[in-house]
Design a protein around this motif. Structure first.
Motif: not given
Ligand code: SAM
Length: 247
Positions: A204-219
């Protein structure tokens, strides 16, 4: 690790999943899925309208239903009696045209023509003998088709608990492989390189990695009821990656 280990893990998921938990998560998953996972999965999958999609390890089927809401034709694969029955029940109610297959990903029956895309969200770290499951996802997708995986981030698995205990994240064993016993089922830790190298070895060819962080307002809104929630603003509890099946 053997298929017997997988059967034991599936048995634990089956025994520990309650109707109440499935109902609570039926629309869009839990807090983390709502705020950190779902939108990234959808972005990485791209336009799903009219596409035939595999939701590998679909659980109660919430993400299959979201995908169907975006116009995809979805086949969900789920090995447990309870979650598969719940997903089928919801389909009987909502009639979104989905099919659910009760199966272990490592021993898939014939699912018909190749899928346009596959998503496998929060599943691989739940499987002791996981490599055949990743291979099954790759082999199920048409050449060059997109695959999207989401995991509890292997570097930050115990994020909330250790943050609450120590005021910062701590990890003691990253490079080893081991079981993380949960109140319900277990997760199985392995380093990030294990997943990405297996993906590469499958062509497979890796396209993208993502490491989402929480919106400070939601926190901020969740802070009074969820001590340690700020850890999700600063560190990623989830890792998502998209890849292309071999051409
Ligand atoms: C954390 S849940 C995630 C479910 C769903 N994808 C979601 O995001 O809500 C882990 C899922 O992996 C499934 N699972 C465990 N072992 C599996 C296997 N060998 N093949 C397919 N699914 C498996 C469990 O039954 C459970 O539904």
């Amino acid at each position: 690790m053997t298929s017997r280990a997988n059967e034991t893990a599936i048995g634990r998921w089956n025994a520990s999943t309650t109707r109440e938990a499935m109902e609570t998560a039926a629309a869009d998953g839990d807090f983390a899925k709502r705020h950190l996972v779902n939108s990234t999965l959808l972005r990485l999958l791209g336009d799903v309208r009219g596409r035939r999609l595999l939701d590998a390890g679909c659980g109660n089927g919430y993400f299959s239903r979201i995908l169907a809401g975006h116009g995809a034709q979805v086949v969900g694969v789920e090995p447990t009696d309870v979650m598969c029955a719940f997903a089928r029940e919801k389909e009987a109610e909502l009639r979104q045209g989905m099919a659910y297959v009760q199966a272990d990903l490592t021993r898939l029956p014939d699912l018909g023509a190749p899928f346009d895309a596959a998503v496998c969200s929060m599943v691989l770290m739940a499987i002791p003998d996981w490599k055949p499951a990743m291979r099954a996802c790759v082999e199920a997708v048409r050449p060059g088709g997109p695959l999207v995986f989401a995991l509890v981030h292997p570097a930050f698995e115990q994020l909330l608990g250790t943050w609450v205990e120590h005021g910062a994240y701590r990890v003691e064993r990253y490079l080893e492989e081991y079981e993380i016993a949960g109140a319900a089922a277990s997760d199985f830790h392995r380093p990030l390189s294990a997943y990405l190298n297996e993906l590469a070895s499958l062509g497979c060819r890796l396209r993208e990695t993502a490491e989402p962080g929480l919106d400070p307002a939601v926190a901020a809104a969740a802070r009074p009821t969820t001590p340690g929630i700020d850890s999700y603003v600063h560190l990623p509890n989830f890792l998502l990656f998209s890849a292309e099946a071999p051409a």
